[in-house]
Design a protein around this motif. Structure first.
Motif, PDB file in Angstrom:
ATOM      1  N   ALA A 161       0.837  -1.205   0.000  1.00 16.56           N
ATOM      2  CA  ALA A 161       0.000   0.000   0.000  1.00 16.56           C
ATOM      3  C   ALA A 161       0.871   1.253   0.000  1.00 16.56           C
ATOM      4  N   GLY A 171      -5.901   4.726  -5.362  1.00  9.63           N
ATOM      5  CA  GLY A 171      -6.917   3.677  -5.359  1.00  9.63           C
ATOM      6  C   GLY A 171      -6.315   2.318  -5.036  1.00  9.63           C
ATOM      7  N   ASN A 172      -5.179   1.981  -5.682  1.00 11.45           N
ATOM      8  CA  ASN A 172      -4.495   0.713  -5.404  1.00 11.45           C
ATOM      9  C   ASN A 172      -3.986   0.671  -3.960  1.00 11.45           C
ATOM     10  N   GLN A 174      -5.291   2.187  -1.373  1.00 17.07           N
ATOM     11  CA  GLN A 174      -6.462   1.983  -0.501  1.00 17.07           C
ATOM     12  C   GLN A 174      -6.879   0.513  -0.486  1.00 17.07           C
ATOM     13  N   THR A 175      -6.831  -0.141  -1.654  1.00 13.29           N
ATOM     14  CA  THR A 175      -7.201  -1.558  -1.743  1.00 13.29           C
ATOM     15  C   THR A 175      -6.338  -2.412  -0.825  1.00 13.29           C
ATOM     16  N   PHE A 176      -5.028  -2.174  -0.829  1.00 18.91           N
ATOM     17  CA  PHE A 176      -4.129  -2.999  -0.006  1.00 18.91           C
ATOM     18  C   PHE A 176      -4.211  -2.619   1.471  1.00 18.91           C
ATOM     19  N   ASP A 178      -6.993  -1.719   2.871  1.00 18.50           N
ATOM     20  CA  ASP A 178      -8.240  -2.364   3.284  1.00 18.50           C
ATOM     21  C   ASP A 178      -8.028  -3.857   3.528  1.00 18.50           C
ATOM     22  N   LYS A 179      -7.226  -4.510   2.666  1.00 18.51           N
ATOM     23  CA  LYS A 179      -6.918  -5.936   2.866  1.00 18.51           C
ATOM     24  C   LYS A 179      -6.195  -6.151   4.187  1.00 18.51           C
TER      25      LYS A 179
END
Length: 399
Positions: A161, A171-172, A174-176, A178-179
């Motif tokens: 992240a 965006g990428n 935020q995805t990691f 969140d994971k």
């Protein structure tokens, strides 16, 4: 013992205690090398023993090989810490960590293999080689997931992240993030979630700044298109370059904007004596161009712009040698020359010149900057006599 010295080294690095850091990082490496040599000898001796055979011998050999593997990893990790102080040691770190990763894979030790990949990823991240960093972080993440190492998995997802954050792929990132939060909630009882939320909050702040600067750039380009070179144009241009360089550290994007901006300034001021305000603006933008090229590893271009900034002050301010701006430019130029591995004696001479005039002008922050850089050089060059002189001067001035 090696890990004790390594832990101390990291603490001392954060506290800028250079001499103690060098002593403890050297002791850490000495101990890890002794450990490596000892385990290699034990492997050799056990391999040659004929009175121990079969499964018992294989198990003992495996234990010794694991010790050898740990020693390789520890040496690589120690060089990684040293690399944060002197970047050249990152290459030493990569050499040992890649050996350790290969060794761990052969020994079917996935956890240590993953730790090696994580450290290699961090090295590439520090070197801003983000594509390589991503490859190794994802290798580690896969190993952590397969082996249910949830703590390691969370940390590596956060590193991925951070990598996307550094690339401004919010965006990428935020995805990691969140994971990582999901794994913490499912499997871990830790304070990591609060820390992750703080990192997300900082990223959102930066994202907002980027959006604001994008809007400023649009307005700035409209002024350029209309050739409205008024006060708003100069104020906005300087502000945008400062944000891109100092806050966002987006040097690639700042480059073209700064080059266009300085070209317009030069065209408008050609053949006239610069006012103090325009002199300041010109040297500031030239200085930023020096910094931008330095960060992009274009050292010759960087030196050219710093020298040009110095020339502006030399031509327009009769008291330039008494100003902090000019002396800071000497230091900046010397720093670039050091990055470019130019002649050490010439670099040393420049720092002492800035120090001499900084002392006459009573500019303590200039003196401190010169002495810190000289201390770094004399320690690296193992010049004990001059190192002692610099340290005594620092104690006398800044006790």
């Amino acid at each position: 013992l090696g890990n004790t010295h390594l832990d101390l080294s990291e603490v001392l690095l954060e506290k800028d205690k250079d001499e103690d850091f060098h002593r403890h990082i050297s002791l850490a490496l000495d101990n890890f090398r002794l450990s490596l040599k000892a385990s290699e000898n034990l492997i050799q001796e056990m391999s040659n023993m004929s009175n121990i055979r079969g499964e018992e011998k294989e198990q003992i050999l495996l234990n010794f090989k694991r010790l050898c593997n740990e020693a390789l990893y520890n040496i690589g990790n120690a060089y990684f810490v040293w690399g944060k102080y002197e970047a050249k040691h990152f290459n030493d770190s990569l050499e040992f960590l890649k050996k350790a990763a290969s060794y761990a894979k052969n020994l079917n030790n996935p956890i240590l293999e993953g730790k090696c990949y994580s450290s290699i990823g961090l090295i590439f991240f520090n070197k801003k080689e983000y594509d390589q960093a991503e490859i190794y972080f994802k290798k580690d993440a896969k190993i952590c997931e397969e082996n249910k190492d949830y703590q390691g998995w969370t940390l590596t997802l956060r590193n991925i992240a951070r990598l996307f954050h550094a690339k401004r792929e919010y965006g990428n990132a935020q995805t990691f993030y969140d994971k990582a939060v999901d794994i913490c909630k499912k499997y871990l009882d830790s304070d990591d979630i609060d820390e992750i939320h703080e990192e997300i909050k900082e990223m959102q702040k930066e994202k907002k700044i980027k959006q604001e600067v994008d809007e400023k750039i649009k307005k700035f380009e409209q002024l350029e298109k209309k050739k409205e070179y008024n006060k708003d144009y100069f104020t906005m241009g300087k502000s945008i370059i400062e944000i891109l360089c100092d806050t966002l550290e987006d040097h690639a994007r700042a480059l073209n904007l700064a080059k266009t901006f300085i070209a317009n300034i030069k065209r408008m001021t050609a053949g006239v004596t610069l006012t103090p305000g325009m002199r300041y603006l010109t040297t500031k933008i030239l200085s930023y161009l020096g910094v931008i090229h330095q960060n992009l590893k274009r050292f010759d271009e960087s030196k050219k712009y710093f020298k040009e900034a110095m020339k502006v002050l030399e031509d327009n301010d009769p008291n330039y040698l008494k100003t902090a701006d000019y002396l800071a430019l000497i230091i900046d130029l010397a720093n670039v020359m050091d990055d470019a591995s130019d002649n050490v004696a010439e670099i040393e001479k420049m720092y002492w010149k800035a120090y001499e005039y900084g002392e006459k002008a009573n500019l303590p922050h200039i003196l401190k900057a010169c002495l810190n850089n000289l201390e770094f050089i004399y320690r690296r060059e193992k010049n004990k006599k001059m190192l002692q002189k610099v340290k005594e001067t620092k104690r006398r001035l800044f006790a």
